[in-house]
Design an enzyme around this catalytic site. Structure first.
Site, PDB file in Angstrom:
ATOM      1  CG  ASP A  96      43.268 -20.565  -1.993  1.00 55.79           C
ATOM      2  OD1 ASP A  96      43.894 -20.851  -0.970  1.00 55.79           O
ATOM      3  OD2 ASP A  96      42.622 -21.422  -2.628  1.00 55.79           O
ATOM      4  NE  ARG A 158      30.496 -16.613 -11.316  1.00 58.07           N
ATOM      5  CZ  ARG A 158      31.784 -16.932 -11.138  1.00 58.07           C
ATOM      6  NH1 ARG A 158      32.470 -16.377 -10.161  1.00 58.07           N
ATOM      7  NH2 ARG A 158      32.380 -17.787 -11.933  1.00 58.07           N
TER       8      ARG A 158
HETATM    9  P1  5GP Z   1      44.742 -18.501  -5.984  1.00 58.59           P
HETATM   10  O1  5GP Z   1      45.356 -18.345  -7.339  1.00 58.59           O
HETATM   11  O2  5GP Z   1      45.078 -17.350  -5.030  1.00 58.59           O
HETATM   12  O3  5GP Z   1      44.985 -19.835  -5.360  1.00 58.59           O
HETATM   13  O4  5GP Z   1      43.196 -18.518  -6.167  1.00 58.59           O
HETATM   14  C1  5GP Z   1      42.553 -17.415  -6.609  1.00 58.59           C
HETATM   15  C2  5GP Z   1      41.304 -17.779  -7.368  1.00 58.59           C
HETATM   16  O5  5GP Z   1      40.807 -19.092  -7.041  1.00 58.59           O
HETATM   17  C3  5GP Z   1      40.246 -16.802  -6.961  1.00 58.59           C
HETATM   18  O6  5GP Z   1      40.248 -15.682  -7.835  1.00 58.59           O
HETATM   19  C4  5GP Z   1      38.998 -17.631  -7.047  1.00 58.59           C
HETATM   20  O7  5GP Z   1      38.513 -17.575  -8.377  1.00 58.59           O
HETATM   21  C5  5GP Z   1      39.436 -19.050  -6.756  1.00 58.59           C
HETATM   22  N1  5GP Z   1      39.234 -19.431  -5.340  1.00 58.59           N
HETATM   23  C6  5GP Z   1      40.174 -19.635  -4.371  1.00 58.59           C
HETATM   24  N2  5GP Z   1      39.605 -19.960  -3.204  1.00 58.59           N
HETATM   25  C7  5GP Z   1      38.275 -19.951  -3.412  1.00 58.59           C
HETATM   26  C8  5GP Z   1      37.127 -20.209  -2.558  1.00 58.59           C
HETATM   27  O8  5GP Z   1      37.196 -20.480  -1.353  1.00 58.59           O
HETATM   28  N3  5GP Z   1      35.919 -20.103  -3.160  1.00 58.59           N
HETATM   29  C9  5GP Z   1      35.757 -19.802  -4.484  1.00 58.59           C
HETATM   30  N4  5GP Z   1      34.524 -19.739  -4.949  1.00 58.59           N
HETATM   31  N5  5GP Z   1      36.805 -19.550  -5.308  1.00 58.59           N
HETATM   32  C10 5GP Z   1      38.044 -19.631  -4.764  1.00 58.59           C
END
Ligand code: 5GP
Ligand code: MG
Length: 176
Positions: A96, A158
Protein backbone atom coordinates in the site's frame (compact mmCIF):
# COMPACT_ATOMS: atom_id res chain seq x y z
CA UNK A 1 -19.05 -5.73 0.15
CA UNK A 2 -18.14 -6.00 -3.52
CA UNK A 3 -16.13 -8.89 -4.99
CA UNK A 4 -12.99 -7.61 -6.68
CA UNK A 5 -11.23 -10.90 -7.50
CA UNK A 6 -12.92 -14.32 -7.49
CA UNK A 7 -11.22 -17.45 -6.15
CA UNK A 8 -10.49 -18.41 -9.78
CA UNK A 9 -8.99 -14.99 -10.55
CA UNK A 10 -6.78 -15.27 -7.45
CA UNK A 11 -5.62 -18.74 -8.46
CA UNK A 12 -4.71 -17.57 -11.98
CA UNK A 13 -2.74 -14.59 -10.65
CA UNK A 14 -0.88 -16.63 -8.05
CA UNK A 15 0.02 -19.37 -10.56
CA UNK A 16 1.35 -16.75 -12.97
CA UNK A 17 3.42 -15.06 -10.24
CA UNK A 18 4.79 -18.46 -9.11
CA UNK A 19 5.84 -19.17 -12.74
CA UNK A 20 7.76 -15.90 -12.86
CA UNK A 21 9.46 -16.68 -9.53
CA UNK A 22 10.32 -20.22 -10.70
CA UNK A 23 11.83 -18.92 -13.94
CA UNK A 24 13.90 -16.28 -12.19
CA UNK A 25 15.22 -18.66 -9.52
CA UNK A 26 16.05 -21.44 -12.05
CA UNK A 27 15.94 -24.32 -9.58
CA UNK A 28 18.27 -22.74 -7.01
CA UNK A 29 17.25 -23.18 -3.33
CA UNK A 30 15.05 -20.44 -1.89
CA UNK A 31 14.13 -19.36 1.63
CA UNK A 32 10.54 -18.11 1.58
CA UNK A 33 9.52 -15.81 4.46
CA UNK A 34 5.86 -14.81 4.89
CA UNK A 35 4.91 -11.63 6.74
CA UNK A 36 2.30 -12.56 9.38
CA UNK A 37 -0.62 -12.49 9.43
CA UNK A 38 -1.98 -11.29 6.11
CA UNK A 39 0.32 -13.38 3.89
CA UNK A 40 -0.72 -16.76 5.36
CA UNK A 41 -3.11 -17.77 2.59
CA UNK A 42 -0.84 -16.58 -0.22
CA UNK A 43 2.16 -18.27 1.45
CA UNK A 44 0.33 -21.61 1.65
CA UNK A 45 -0.75 -21.46 -2.00
CA UNK A 46 2.53 -20.07 -3.35
CA UNK A 47 4.95 -22.54 -1.74
CA UNK A 48 3.04 -25.44 -3.32
CA UNK A 49 3.64 -23.92 -6.76
CA UNK A 50 7.39 -23.36 -6.34
CA UNK A 51 9.63 -25.90 -8.04
CA UNK A 52 12.96 -25.31 -6.26
CA UNK A 53 14.09 -26.75 -2.90
CA UNK A 54 12.53 -24.34 -0.40
CA UNK A 55 12.71 -23.47 3.27
CA UNK A 56 9.68 -21.69 4.68
CA UNK A 57 9.47 -19.33 7.64
CA UNK A 58 7.58 -16.34 8.94
CA UNK A 59 8.27 -12.89 10.34
CA UNK A 60 5.72 -10.84 12.23
CA UNK A 61 5.09 -7.23 11.31
CA UNK A 62 2.23 -5.47 13.02
CA UNK A 63 1.30 -1.86 12.78
CA UNK A 64 -1.19 -2.00 15.64
CA UNK A 65 -3.84 -1.14 13.16
CA UNK A 66 -7.34 -0.75 14.31
CA UNK A 67 -9.75 -0.96 11.44
CA UNK A 68 -8.10 0.71 8.49
CA UNK A 69 -5.87 3.18 10.36
CA UNK A 70 -2.14 2.43 10.35
CA UNK A 71 0.03 2.96 13.43
CA UNK A 72 3.76 2.50 14.16
CA UNK A 73 5.26 -0.76 12.92
CA UNK A 74 6.87 -3.42 15.11
CA UNK A 75 8.79 -6.31 13.57
CA UNK A 76 9.39 -9.58 15.42
CA UNK A 77 12.05 -11.83 13.85
CA UNK A 78 11.99 -14.50 16.56
CA UNK A 79 10.12 -17.02 14.44
CA UNK A 80 12.32 -16.46 11.40
CA UNK A 81 14.88 -19.09 10.33
CA UNK A 82 18.50 -18.01 9.62
CA UNK A 83 18.74 -16.21 6.30
CA UNK A 84 22.48 -15.38 6.11
CA UNK A 85 23.99 -16.52 2.75
CA UNK A 86 20.55 -17.65 1.46
CA UNK A 87 18.47 -16.44 -1.45
CA UNK A 88 15.37 -15.03 0.26
CA UNK A 89 11.88 -14.26 -1.01
CA UNK A 90 9.75 -12.11 1.29
CA UNK A 91 6.00 -12.67 0.85
CA UNK A 92 3.39 -10.11 1.89
CA UNK A 93 -0.31 -9.64 1.25
CA UNK A 94 -0.44 -6.08 -0.03
CA UNK A 95 1.85 -3.18 -0.93
CA UNK A 96 0.00 0.00 0.00
CA UNK A 97 2.23 2.87 1.20
CA UNK A 98 5.17 0.42 1.03
CA UNK A 99 6.41 1.22 4.56
CA UNK A 100 5.93 -2.35 5.83
CA UNK A 101 7.81 -4.00 2.97
CA UNK A 102 10.53 -1.38 2.96
CA UNK A 103 11.15 -1.66 6.73
CA UNK A 104 11.07 -5.47 6.81
CA UNK A 105 13.40 -5.65 3.77
CA UNK A 106 15.79 -3.17 5.41
CA UNK A 107 15.93 -5.22 8.59
CA UNK A 108 16.41 -8.49 6.72
CA UNK A 109 19.21 -7.07 4.56
CA UNK A 110 21.21 -6.47 7.73
CA UNK A 111 21.13 -10.25 8.34
CA UNK A 112 23.24 -10.68 5.17
CA UNK A 113 21.23 -12.92 2.87
CA UNK A 114 22.88 -13.75 -0.48
CA UNK A 115 19.94 -11.98 -2.15
CA UNK A 116 16.53 -10.73 -1.12
CA UNK A 117 13.47 -10.13 -3.27
CA UNK A 118 9.84 -9.56 -2.44
CA UNK A 119 6.47 -10.61 -3.76
CA UNK A 120 2.96 -9.46 -2.91
CA UNK A 121 -0.50 -10.56 -3.87
CA UNK A 122 -1.70 -6.98 -4.39
CA UNK A 123 -0.16 -3.64 -5.21
CA UNK A 124 -2.33 -0.54 -4.67
CA UNK A 125 -1.75 1.79 -7.59
CA UNK A 126 -0.51 5.29 -6.79
CA UNK A 127 -0.17 4.83 -2.99
CA UNK A 128 3.55 4.19 -2.57
CA UNK A 129 5.48 6.52 -0.25
CA UNK A 130 8.82 4.68 -0.46
CA UNK A 131 11.45 4.11 -3.13
CA UNK A 132 11.32 0.30 -3.12
CA UNK A 133 8.91 -1.70 -5.28
CA UNK A 134 7.93 -5.35 -4.84
CA UNK A 135 9.86 -7.57 -7.28
CA UNK A 136 6.72 -9.58 -8.07
CA UNK A 137 3.03 -8.62 -7.71
CA UNK A 138 0.11 -10.81 -8.75
CA UNK A 139 -2.41 -7.96 -9.16
CA UNK A 140 -2.59 -4.18 -9.28
CA UNK A 141 -5.74 -2.81 -7.59
CA UNK A 142 -7.20 0.67 -7.05
CA UNK A 143 -6.96 2.46 -3.70
CA UNK A 144 -9.83 0.70 -1.89
CA UNK A 145 -9.80 -1.23 1.40
CA UNK A 146 -9.88 -4.96 0.61
CA UNK A 147 -10.50 -8.10 2.66
CA UNK A 148 -10.34 -11.85 2.11
CA UNK A 149 -7.64 -14.34 1.04
CA UNK A 150 -5.72 -13.55 4.26
CA UNK A 151 -6.56 -9.84 4.57
CA UNK A 152 -8.70 -8.72 7.51
CA UNK A 153 -10.82 -5.88 8.74
CA UNK A 154 -10.81 -5.83 12.59
CA UNK A 155 -9.69 -9.50 12.53
CA UNK A 156 -12.62 -10.65 10.38
CA UNK A 157 -12.84 -11.91 6.78
CA UNK A 158 -9.34 -13.45 6.46
CA UNK A 159 -10.93 -16.78 5.55
CA UNK A 160 -12.93 -15.55 2.55
CA UNK A 161 -11.72 -17.49 -0.53
CA UNK A 162 -12.19 -14.37 -2.72
CA UNK A 163 -11.07 -10.75 -2.43
CA UNK A 164 -13.69 -8.08 -1.70
CA UNK A 165 -13.67 -4.31 -1.32
CA UNK A 166 -15.52 -2.95 1.72
CA UNK A 167 -18.12 -0.32 0.90
CA UNK A 168 -17.80 3.01 2.78
CA UNK A 169 -20.82 2.11 4.98
CA UNK A 170 -19.09 -1.08 6.12
CA UNK A 171 -16.08 0.76 7.56
CA UNK A 172 -16.66 2.16 11.04
CA UNK A 173 -16.09 5.93 11.13
CA UNK A 174 -13.92 5.51 14.27
CA UNK A 175 -11.42 3.43 12.31
CA UNK A 176 -10.84 5.89 9.45
P1 5GP B 1 1.82 -0.48 3.87
O1 5GP B 1 2.88 -0.54 4.93
O2 5GP B 1 2.33 -0.90 2.49
O3 5GP B 1 1.07 0.81 3.83
O4 5GP B 1 0.70 -1.48 4.28
C1 5GP B 1 0.96 -2.81 4.31
C2 5GP B 1 0.09 -3.50 5.33
O5 5GP B 1 -1.10 -2.77 5.66
C3 5GP B 1 -0.35 -4.80 4.72
O6 5GP B 1 0.57 -5.83 5.04
C4 5GP B 1 -1.71 -4.99 5.33
O7 5GP B 1 -1.55 -5.65 6.57
C5 5GP B 1 -2.23 -3.59 5.59
N1 5GP B 1 -3.11 -3.10 4.51
C6 5GP B 1 -2.86 -2.12 3.59
N2 5GP B 1 -3.91 -1.96 2.76
C7 5GP B 1 -4.84 -2.85 3.15
C8 5GP B 1 -6.17 -3.18 2.66
O8 5GP B 1 -6.71 -2.65 1.68
N3 5GP B 1 -6.81 -4.16 3.34
C9 5GP B 1 -6.28 -4.80 4.42
N4 5GP B 1 -7.02 -5.73 5.00
N5 5GP B 1 -5.04 -4.53 4.90
C10 5GP B 1 -4.34 -3.56 4.26
MG1 MG C 1 0.41 -7.14 6.75
Amino acid sequence: MKTLLSADDLRTGVVSMADRINRSQAGKPLTVIGVLTGSLVLLADLIRLLDMPSRVGVVQASSYREGIKRGPLTINVELMPKIATRDVLLVDDIFDTGHTLSEVMGLMKRLQPASIRSCVLLRKVGCSQVDVEPDFAAFDIPDVFVVGYGLDYCDAYRNLPYLAALEPGEISRDSE
